[in-house]
Design a protein around this motif. Structure first.
Motif, PDB file in Angstrom:
ATOM      1  N   ALA A  67       1.827   3.193  10.093  1.00 33.74           N
ATOM      2  CA  ALA A  67       2.051   1.753  10.427  1.00 33.74           C
ATOM      3  C   ALA A  67       2.494   0.846   9.118  1.00 33.74           C
ATOM      4  O   ALA A  67       1.829   1.019   8.117  1.00 33.74           O
ATOM      5  CB  ALA A  67       1.211   0.945  11.093  1.00 33.74           C
ATOM      6  N   ARG A  68       3.673   0.380   9.235  1.00 32.26           N
ATOM      7  CA  ARG A  68       3.932  -0.363   8.020  1.00 32.26           C
ATOM      8  C   ARG A  68       2.829  -1.593   7.608  1.00 32.26           C
ATOM      9  O   ARG A  68       2.298  -1.960   8.480  1.00 32.26           O
ATOM     10  CB  ARG A  68       5.170  -1.010   8.180  1.00 32.26           C
ATOM     11  N   ALA A  69       3.001  -1.705   6.345  1.00 32.36           N
ATOM     12  CA  ALA A  69       1.733  -2.623   5.899  1.00 32.36           C
ATOM     13  C   ALA A  69       2.127  -3.307   4.484  1.00 32.36           C
ATOM     14  O   ALA A  69       2.909  -2.440   3.755  1.00 32.36           O
ATOM     15  CB  ALA A  69       0.490  -1.835   5.683  1.00 32.36           C
ATOM     16  N   GLY A  70       1.951  -4.564   4.259  1.00 36.94           N
ATOM     17  CA  GLY A  70       2.727  -5.129   3.198  1.00 36.94           C
ATOM     18  C   GLY A  70       1.523  -5.242   2.249  1.00 36.94           C
ATOM     19  O   GLY A  70       1.758  -5.763   1.023  1.00 36.94           O
ATOM     20  N   THR A  71       0.286  -5.688   2.720  1.00 38.68           N
ATOM     21  CA  THR A  71      -0.867  -5.894   1.727  1.00 38.68           C
ATOM     22  C   THR A  71      -2.368  -5.177   2.139  1.00 38.68           C
ATOM     23  O   THR A  71      -2.302  -5.133   3.659  1.00 38.68           O
ATOM     24  CB  THR A  71      -1.158  -7.357   1.662  1.00 38.68           C
ATOM     25  N   SER A  72      -3.123  -4.925   1.426  1.00 37.94           N
ATOM     26  CA  SER A  72      -4.308  -4.386   2.046  1.00 37.94           C
ATOM     27  C   SER A  72      -5.295  -5.223   2.356  1.00 37.94           C
ATOM     28  O   SER A  72      -6.346  -5.208   2.375  1.00 37.94           O
ATOM     29  CB  SER A  72      -4.992  -3.439   0.801  1.00 37.94           C
ATOM     30  N   ARG A  73      -4.781  -6.605   2.170  1.00 39.66           N
ATOM     31  CA  ARG A  73      -5.769  -7.928   2.507  1.00 39.66           C
ATOM     32  C   ARG A  73      -5.286  -8.661   3.741  1.00 39.66           C
ATOM     33  O   ARG A  73      -5.573  -9.491   4.026  1.00 39.66           O
ATOM     34  CB  ARG A  73      -5.438  -8.882   1.293  1.00 39.66           C
ATOM     35  N   ASN A  74      -4.674  -7.690   4.734  1.00 36.44           N
ATOM     36  CA  ASN A  74      -4.462  -8.164   5.795  1.00 36.44           C
ATOM     37  C   ASN A  74      -5.576  -8.350   6.735  1.00 36.44           C
ATOM     38  O   ASN A  74      -6.419  -7.813   6.491  1.00 36.44           O
ATOM     39  CB  ASN A  74      -3.371  -6.774   6.532  1.00 36.44           C
TER      40      ASN A  74
ATOM     41  N   PRO B 159       0.816  -1.135   0.103  1.00 38.32           N
ATOM     42  CA  PRO B 159       0.109  -0.020   0.041  1.00 38.32           C
ATOM     43  C   PRO B 159       0.766   1.430   0.078  1.00 38.32           C
ATOM     44  O   PRO B 159       0.626   2.169  -0.718  1.00 38.32           O
ATOM     45  CB  PRO B 159      -0.666  -0.015   1.147  1.00 38.32           C
ATOM     46  N   TRP B 160       1.864   1.428   0.786  1.00 39.17           N
ATOM     47  CA  TRP B 160       2.633   2.481   0.613  1.00 39.17           C
ATOM     48  C   TRP B 160       4.102   2.025   1.077  1.00 39.17           C
ATOM     49  O   TRP B 160       4.265   0.709   1.655  1.00 39.17           O
ATOM     50  CB  TRP B 160       2.381   3.613   1.808  1.00 39.17           C
TER      51      TRP B 160
END
Length: 214
Positions: free
Chosen positions: A81-88, A72-73
């Motif tokens: 906050a760190r995010a690897g996927t929007s399907r978390n 996502p970013w």
């Protein structure tokens, strides 16, 4: 073994028209006089109930949900906050963390165990006075009122009626009652036997049951 070579016992025979005892019926002690095996009965009842579960529940995990392939970013510098996927799983539209999957709940019970459990159930019903043997159980028409009148004659309000064969009039008379059920010998199951307060069996049904569980 032939039934004539095993120990026999007598059960009271009730005349349905009067509700009074009218003789006895001789039955096999190996079917109505064995010790109660609680562990075996529990296993067979549980297996029967599990066999009726559909097991079709299913959800998707984060890998199975469509989309979310791009990060996502950036990992750093955004203040978020760190995010690897929007399907978390914690995101709206994300997958489930611990999703359910289709499964088979059935448990194998061999024939010897099943028959042993049925003998144990019938023996306990007989000892507890919850087994009633009648000469016959028929209704002239599919009328619930007539069916209830026959139960009242036997002084029971919660019962499983077991006949030798399928009786359409009897089935139709009881299908709307929550406190009664009709079954033939071939269709009886351990859950119904332990679920009703009383089990009413016709004399012919008892003989057929002996042949099945001999």
């Amino acid at each position: 073994k032939l039934l004539s070579k095993v120990a026999m016992m007598d059960l009271k025979l009730i005349e349905l028209s009067t509700g009074k005892e009218n003789g006895t019926v001789s039955v096999s002690d190996a079917l109505f006089g064995v010790d109660f095996n609680e562990a075996l009965v529990h296993q067979v009842v549980t297996s029967y109930m599990n066999g009726g579960r559909s097991g079709t529940k299913g959800q998707k995990n984060r890998a199975a949900v469509r989309g979310g392939g791009a990060k996502p970013w950036n990992q750093k510098g955004t203040g978020r906050a760190r995010a690897g996927t929007s399907r978390n799983p914690i995101w709206v539209g994300g997958g489930r963390a611990f999703p359910g999957h289709n499964r088979d709940f059935s448990q194998k019970v061999n024939r010897k165990m099943y028959r042993g459990a049925m003998r144990s159930i019938f023996s306990e019903l007989q000892r507890a006075g919850r087994l009633i043997v009648v000469d016959d159980f028929k209704v002239e028409a599919p009328k619930t009122k007539e069916f209830n009148a026959k139960l009242a004659t036997l002084n029971v309000s919660d019962a499983l009626i077991v006949t030798e064969g399928f009786d359409e009039y009897l089935y139709l008379s009881a299908r709307n009652l929550y406190n009664a059920e009709v079954s033939d010998v071939a269709g009886i199951d351990p859950v119904s036997l332990v679920g009703f307060q009383n089990v009413v069996m016709t004399q012919a049904a008892v003989k057929r049951l002996e042949e099945q569980l001999a």
